[in-house]
Design an enzyme around this catalytic site. Structure first.
Site, PDB file in Angstrom:
ATOM      1  N   TYR A  55      -9.554  10.649  -2.822  1.00 45.14           N
ATOM      2  CA  TYR A  55      -8.747  10.865  -1.492  1.00 45.14           C
ATOM      3  C   TYR A  55      -9.641  10.982  -0.415  1.00 45.14           C
ATOM      4  CZ  TYR A  55      -4.771  11.561  -4.601  1.00 45.14           C
ATOM      5  OH  TYR A  55      -3.578  11.468  -5.642  1.00 45.14           O
ATOM      6  N   HIS A 125      -7.925  10.727 -13.651  1.00 42.82           N
ATOM      7  CA  HIS A 125      -7.024  10.098 -12.597  1.00 42.82           C
ATOM      8  C   HIS A 125      -6.667   8.638 -13.238  1.00 42.82           C
ATOM      9  CE1 HIS A 125      -6.852   9.780  -7.942  1.00 42.82           C
ATOM     10  NE2 HIS A 125      -5.771   9.489  -8.624  1.00 42.82           N
ATOM     11  N   SER A 204       4.905  10.668  -5.948  1.00 47.94           N
ATOM     12  CA  SER A 204       5.814   9.343  -5.164  1.00 47.94           C
ATOM     13  C   SER A 204       7.460   9.658  -5.546  1.00 47.94           C
ATOM     14  CB  SER A 204       5.313   8.065  -5.377  1.00 47.94           C
ATOM     15  OG  SER A 204       4.150   7.848  -4.986  1.00 47.94           O
ATOM     16  N   ARG A 208       7.416   6.604  -2.316  1.00 48.67           N
ATOM     17  CA  ARG A 208       6.645   6.352  -1.166  1.00 48.67           C
ATOM     18  C   ARG A 208       7.000   6.384   0.220  1.00 48.67           C
ATOM     19  NH1 ARG A 208       1.644   5.176  -4.096  1.00 48.67           N
ATOM     20  NH2 ARG A 208       2.193   4.466  -6.166  1.00 48.67           N
ATOM     21  N   GLY A 209       7.956   7.164   0.387  1.00 49.59           N
ATOM     22  CA  GLY A 209       8.688   7.329   1.740  1.00 49.59           C
ATOM     23  C   GLY A 209       9.749   6.620   1.755  1.00 49.59           C
ATOM     24  N   PHE A 210      10.174   5.506   0.922  1.00 52.70           N
ATOM     25  CA  PHE A 210      11.271   4.668   1.169  1.00 52.70           C
ATOM     26  C   PHE A 210      12.490   5.345   0.935  1.00 52.70           C
ATOM     27  CE2 PHE A 210      14.772   1.664  -0.401  1.00 52.70           C
ATOM     28  CZ  PHE A 210      14.418   0.805   0.501  1.00 52.70           C
ATOM     29  N   GLY A 214      11.780   6.668   5.437  1.00 56.23           N
ATOM     30  CA  GLY A 214      10.615   6.472   6.406  1.00 56.23           C
ATOM     31  C   GLY A 214      10.147   5.162   6.388  1.00 56.23           C
TER      32      GLY A 214
END
Length: 334
Positions: A55, A125, A204, A208-210, A214
Site C-alpha cells: 500500500y 497477500h 470492500s 468499493r464505495g458504491f 460514493g
C-alpha cells in the site's frame, strides 16, 4: 454488538482498512489528515487496523507507525506480504512473491516501517503460483516461532488452498472481498473458514464505495482511481447497477440509516463470526461506519436486500480478466 474472535484476539466487528490513506481510490489525504483519522479511529473504539507492504509502496505502514507511535497496545495490527511492485522499462508491475526468502525480506521491512517488534496478524497477500502454499505458510510459521508475528492469515484464496495451508499451521483469518454485490465467498470459503475455525475478514464491504453512494457516474472517478479499470464501474454495467443503488438507498432511508451503514449491517447480521474492514479517508465516514455495529436488521429486511442485490442482479464481473487471473478465489463463472 459484542466483540468477535480473530485468532488469539477479540476485536470489534468493524475494523479499519487503511489502504485508501495511501492510494487506489483517487488522491489520498495528506499525511497530517491521515494521522488525524487514525487517531480518531482509536478514540472512537476501533481496535483492528489493516495495512500491507504494497500500500503506497511502504507509505501506508510508515504512516501508521508514525501516527500511532505510543498507542501500539490499543489495537490489533494486520499487514501483508507476498505482493510487491517491480519495474520494467515501460511501467510498474505487480509481482507475486510468496517464497520464504521474499516473505522474510518483506516482513523485516514492514517491522521497520511500522516501528514495532511484531505484527499481530500477517497475511500472504496473494497466492504465488510459483511457490507451493505449504512453503509460504511454512515461512510464516517460522516467523511465528521467531516472535515476529503472532498469527497467520491468507488473502484472496480458495477453500482448497486454505485447507492445504491449515494442514501446515493454523490460519487465523482469510481476507476476501465480500458485500451484497460480491458473493464469491459464499461458494466455498465461508464454509471452509467455519470448518477450520478461521475468521473471515470482509474487505470492500461497501462495494468499493458504491453501496455507500460514493460513485455517481464513471466521470466522477479521477485519474489513478483503481475503479476505472473495474467492469462494474464502467458503462454499460454502471448504469444498470445505479438502478439497484437507488432502491437500496430507499431501504436505508426507510430504516433511518445511511447506505454505507446498511451495507455493513447486512454483513454483520448475516454472519456473527465475520469481521469487516471498510476503508475511508474521511473522518465523518469513519464515524458513520463504526455506528453500523449497533444496527439489527429484521429477517424480512435481510430478505429484501438479498433479493435486490445479488450475483444475478449485479451487472458486470468483479474484475477484468487480467486481475481475475491473479487471484485464487472461486468465481461463479467457473
Amino acid at each position: 454488538m459484542t466483540k468477535r474472535k480473530l485468532g488469539p484476539f477479540e476485536i470489534e466487528p468493524v475494523g479499519l482498512g487503511c489502504m485508501s490513506l495511501s492510494h487506489t481510490y483517487g488522491p489520498p489525504p495528506s499525511d497530517e489528515d491521515g494521522a488525524k483519522l487514525l487517531n480518531r479511529a482509536l478514540d472512537l473504539g476501533y481496535d483492528f487496523f489493516d495495512t500491507a507492504s504494497i500500500y503506497g509502496v511502504g507509505h501506508n505502514e510508515t504512516l501508521i507507525g508514525q501516527a500511532l507511535k505510543g498507542r501500539r497496545d490499543e489495537f490489533v495490527l494486520a499487514s501483508k506480504c507476498g505482493l510487491r511492485v517491480g519495474n520494467d522499462e515501460a511501467r510498474a508491475t505487480r509481482i507475486l512473491d510468496g517464497s520464504p526468502a521474499g516473505i522474510a525480506e518483506v516482513l523485516d521491512l514492514s517491522l521497520t516501517r511500522l516501528g514495532v517488534d511484531h505484527i499481530d496478524l500477517y497475511y500472504l497477500h496473494r497466492l504465488d503460483p510459483k511457490t507451493p502454499i505449504e512453503e509460504s505458510v511454512g515461512a510464516l510459521a517460522d516467523a511465528v516461532k521467531a516472535g515476529k508475528i503472532r498469527s497467520i492469515g491468507l488473502s484472496e484464496v480458495s477453500a482448497a488452498t486454505l485447507r492445504r495451508a491449515a494442514a501446515v499451521h493454523p490460519i487465523a483469518a482469510v481476507q476476501t472481498e465480500y458485500s451484497l454485490w460480491t458473493r464469491n465467498p459464499e461458494i466455498a470459503v465461508l464454509d471452509a473458514c467455519r470448518e477450520l475455525g478461521t475468521t473471515f475478514v470482509a474487505f470492500s464491504p461497501v462495494a468499493r464505495g458504491f453501496l455507500a453512494d460514493g460513485v455517481g457516474d464513471a466521470s466522477a472517478l479521477t485519474k489513478g482511481d483503481f475503479r476505472r479499470h473495474m467492469p462494474r464501474f464502467n458503462p454499460p454495467h454502471l448504469e444498470a447497477n445505479l438502478k439497484l443503488l437507488a432502491a437500496f438507498k430507499a431501504i436505508a432511508t426507510e430504516l433511518g440509516v445511511t447506505p454505507g451503514q446498511l451495507s455493513l449491517a447486512w454483513l454483520l447480521n448475516r454472519d456473527d463470526r465475520l469481521v469487516t474492514i471498510p476503508g475511508t479517508g474521511s473522518i465523518p465516514h469513519l464515524e458513520e461506519n463504526f455506528g453500523a455495529r449497533d444496527i439489527v436488521l429484521a429477517p424480512e429486511v435481510m430478505a429484501r436486500l438479498d433479493a435486490l442485490i445479488n450475483r444475478h442482479t449485479v451487472s458486470g464481473p468483479r474484475y477484468a480478466p487480467a486481475m481475475q487471473a491473479s487471484i485464487d478465489t472461486e468465481d461463479f463463472a467457473d
